[in-house]
Design a protein around this motif. Structure first.
Motif, PDB file in Angstrom:
ATOM      1  N   SER A 192       0.766  -1.266   0.198  1.00 23.02           N
ATOM      2  CA  SER A 192      -0.180   0.056   0.000  1.00 23.02           C
ATOM      3  C   SER A 192       0.890   1.130  -0.004  1.00 23.02           C
ATOM      4  O   SER A 192       2.176   0.988   0.393  1.00 23.02           O
ATOM      5  CB  SER A 192      -1.015   0.106   1.247  1.00 23.02           C
ATOM      6  OG  SER A 192      -0.216   0.140   2.435  1.00 23.02           O
ATOM      7  N   GLY A 193       0.353   2.269  -0.497  1.00 21.68           N
ATOM      8  CA  GLY A 193       0.878   3.633  -0.439  1.00 21.68           C
ATOM      9  C   GLY A 193       2.115   3.717  -1.391  1.00 21.68           C
ATOM     10  O   GLY A 193       3.509   3.867  -1.131  1.00 21.68           O
ATOM     11  N   ASN A 194       1.924   2.990  -2.623  1.00 18.29           N
ATOM     12  CA  ASN A 194       2.915   2.929  -3.670  1.00 18.29           C
ATOM     13  C   ASN A 194       3.359   4.360  -4.539  1.00 18.29           C
ATOM     14  O   ASN A 194       2.183   4.754  -4.838  1.00 18.29           O
ATOM     15  CB  ASN A 194       2.334   2.024  -4.713  1.00 18.29           C
ATOM     16  CG  ASN A 194       1.857   0.612  -4.257  1.00 18.29           C
ATOM     17  OD1 ASN A 194       2.311  -0.095  -3.245  1.00 18.29           O
ATOM     18  ND2 ASN A 194       1.032   0.060  -4.696  1.00 18.29           N
ATOM     19  N   TYR A 195       4.379   4.343  -4.540  1.00 19.32           N
ATOM     20  CA  TYR A 195       4.813   5.535  -5.292  1.00 19.32           C
ATOM     21  C   TYR A 195       5.945   4.969  -6.357  1.00 19.32           C
ATOM     22  O   TYR A 195       6.989   4.156  -6.083  1.00 19.32           O
ATOM     23  CB  TYR A 195       5.652   6.589  -4.370  1.00 19.32           C
ATOM     24  CG  TYR A 195       6.564   7.393  -4.978  1.00 19.32           C
ATOM     25  CD1 TYR A 195       6.087   8.685  -5.554  1.00 19.32           C
ATOM     26  CD2 TYR A 195       8.054   7.441  -5.403  1.00 19.32           C
ATOM     27  CE1 TYR A 195       6.793   9.720  -6.415  1.00 19.32           C
ATOM     28  CE2 TYR A 195       8.592   8.070  -6.025  1.00 19.32           C
ATOM     29  CZ  TYR A 195       8.142   9.394  -6.579  1.00 19.32           C
ATOM     30  OH  TYR A 195       8.826  10.295  -7.369  1.00 19.32           O
ATOM     31  N   LEU A 196       5.972   5.490  -7.551  1.00 17.82           N
ATOM     32  CA  LEU A 196       6.720   4.842  -8.724  1.00 17.82           C
ATOM     33  C   LEU A 196       7.250   6.143  -9.532  1.00 17.82           C
ATOM     34  O   LEU A 196       6.198   6.869  -9.782  1.00 17.82           O
ATOM     35  CB  LEU A 196       5.989   3.977  -9.592  1.00 17.82           C
ATOM     36  CG  LEU A 196       5.656   2.564  -8.880  1.00 17.82           C
ATOM     37  CD1 LEU A 196       4.838   2.061  -9.702  1.00 17.82           C
ATOM     38  CD2 LEU A 196       6.875   1.545  -8.549  1.00 17.82           C
ATOM     39  N   ALA A 197       8.588   6.310  -9.866  1.00 12.37           N
ATOM     40  CA  ALA A 197       8.771   7.287 -10.746  1.00 12.37           C
ATOM     41  C   ALA A 197       9.449   6.615 -11.919  1.00 12.37           C
ATOM     42  O   ALA A 197      10.097   5.629 -11.863  1.00 12.37           O
ATOM     43  CB  ALA A 197      10.124   8.214 -10.124  1.00 12.37           C
ATOM     44  N   PHE A 198       9.050   7.196 -13.203  1.00 13.59           N
ATOM     45  CA  PHE A 198       9.582   6.697 -14.365  1.00 13.59           C
ATOM     46  C   PHE A 198      10.285   7.555 -15.298  1.00 13.59           C
ATOM     47  O   PHE A 198       9.907   8.714 -15.276  1.00 13.59           O
ATOM     48  CB  PHE A 198       8.190   6.317 -14.997  1.00 13.59           C
ATOM     49  CG  PHE A 198       7.378   5.301 -14.548  1.00 13.59           C
ATOM     50  CD1 PHE A 198       7.575   3.853 -15.136  1.00 13.59           C
ATOM     51  CD2 PHE A 198       6.372   5.425 -13.760  1.00 13.59           C
ATOM     52  CE1 PHE A 198       6.764   2.866 -14.618  1.00 13.59           C
ATOM     53  CE2 PHE A 198       5.554   4.509 -13.364  1.00 13.59           C
ATOM     54  CZ  PHE A 198       5.843   3.116 -13.705  1.00 13.59           C
ATOM     55  N   GLU A 199      11.156   7.162 -16.095  1.00 14.20           N
ATOM     56  CA  GLU A 199      12.014   8.018 -17.014  1.00 14.20           C
ATOM     57  C   GLU A 199      12.082   6.879 -18.187  1.00 14.20           C
ATOM     58  O   GLU A 199      12.863   5.951 -18.128  1.00 14.20           O
ATOM     59  CB  GLU A 199      13.106   8.568 -16.400  1.00 14.20           C
ATOM     60  CG  GLU A 199      13.986   9.330 -17.353  1.00 14.20           C
ATOM     61  CD  GLU A 199      15.108   9.984 -16.763  1.00 14.20           C
ATOM     62  OE1 GLU A 199      16.196  10.018 -17.247  1.00 14.20           O
ATOM     63  OE2 GLU A 199      15.125  10.455 -15.487  1.00 14.20           O
ATOM     64  N   GLY A 200      11.754   7.258 -19.170  1.00 15.08           N
ATOM     65  CA  GLY A 200      12.066   6.820 -20.472  1.00 15.08           C
ATOM     66  C   GLY A 200      11.150   5.199 -20.371  1.00 15.08           C
ATOM     67  O   GLY A 200      11.691   4.294 -20.999  1.00 15.08           O
ATOM     68  N   GLY A 201      10.167   5.178 -19.570  1.00 11.08           N
ATOM     69  CA  GLY A 201       9.380   3.921 -19.672  1.00 11.08           C
ATOM     70  C   GLY A 201       9.902   3.000 -18.719  1.00 11.08           C
ATOM     71  O   GLY A 201       9.408   1.933 -18.482  1.00 11.08           O
ATOM     72  N   ARG A 202      11.002   3.337 -17.751  1.00 15.16           N
ATOM     73  CA  ARG A 202      11.653   2.485 -16.859  1.00 15.16           C
ATOM     74  C   ARG A 202      11.564   2.982 -15.526  1.00 15.16           C
ATOM     75  O   ARG A 202      11.601   4.249 -15.289  1.00 15.16           O
ATOM     76  CB  ARG A 202      12.962   2.112 -17.254  1.00 15.16           C
ATOM     77  CG  ARG A 202      13.326   1.604 -18.490  1.00 15.16           C
ATOM     78  CD  ARG A 202      14.595   1.342 -18.893  1.00 15.16           C
ATOM     79  NE  ARG A 202      15.212   0.380 -18.019  1.00 15.16           N
ATOM     80  CZ  ARG A 202      15.063  -1.006 -17.987  1.00 15.16           C
ATOM     81  NH1 ARG A 202      14.649  -1.669 -19.261  1.00 15.16           N
ATOM     82  NH2 ARG A 202      15.551  -1.956 -17.116  1.00 15.16           N
ATOM     83  N   ILE A 203      11.175   2.120 -14.453  1.00 12.75           N
ATOM     84  CA  ILE A 203      11.171   2.809 -13.340  1.00 12.75           C
ATOM     85  C   ILE A 203      12.505   2.971 -12.496  1.00 12.75           C
ATOM     86  O   ILE A 203      13.328   2.285 -12.745  1.00 12.75           O
ATOM     87  CB  ILE A 203      10.527   1.522 -12.173  1.00 12.75           C
ATOM     88  CG1 ILE A 203       9.115   1.083 -12.560  1.00 12.75           C
ATOM     89  CG2 ILE A 203      10.660   1.931 -10.713  1.00 12.75           C
ATOM     90  CD1 ILE A 203       8.546  -0.178 -12.066  1.00 12.75           C
TER      91      ILE A 203
END
Length: 158
Positions: free
Chosen positions: A109-120
């Motif tokens: 729970s409480g998921n945070y994801l950052a992406f750049e160029g389609g990758r985490i």
């Protein structure tokens, strides 16, 4: 689309008859949204941060070559979504997901994801962060050996 008749719904199923009575209207509204989205270059998801609750979402995806699909009950019921698949390497930004999920028997729970160029590029979770990292990267976060399926997924993602 042929409207579904109440005879297709189980006896005493008022909700099925109600939904069926406006199936054509729902299909037409969804098609208007699908038509509007077709040909758009980018979708931008933005939800402002909420102090003490979440970090917000600011995520952009390229849909310029995507086809939008109106799932309006022709092949599946219940239905009611419009979807596409963005150009995978175009995903950029940050997303916060507050809906808890379970993965491998672990609550996340409480998921945070950052992406750049389609990758985490980074991730975190209030609960279940190790499982989120493992399921997002295909790499085990413990010293236990990876199963064949996990090893294949990891090789595919690399």
């Amino acid at each position: 689309m042929q409207p579904m008749t109440s005879s297709a719904a189980p006896a005493g199923s008022g909700i099925c008859a109600t939904v069926a009575s406006d199936a054509v209207g729902i299909s037409e509204r969804q098609q208007r949204v699908s038509d509007y989205l077709q040909g758009k270059k980018q979708v931008h998801f933005r939800v402002p941060a909420k102090s003490g609750e979440h970090d917000g979402t600011d995520l952009r995806v390229d849909v310029s070559k995507s086809t939008w699909i109106n799932c309006d009950g022709h092949e599946n019921f219940p239905d009611g979504e419009i979807f596409t698949s963005p150009y995978a390497t175009s995903v950029a930004g940050e997303i916060y997901l507050d809906l808890p999920v379970q993965n491998g028997g672990v609550d996340i729970s409480g998921n945070y994801l950052a992406f750049e160029g389609g990758r985490i590029t980074s991730l975190s979770a209030r609960e279940g962060e190790a499982q989120l990292a493992e399921s997002s990267t295909g790499r085990r976060t413990t010293s236990a050996p990876a199963s064949g399926r996990e090893a294949a997924a990891s090789a595919w993602r690399s």
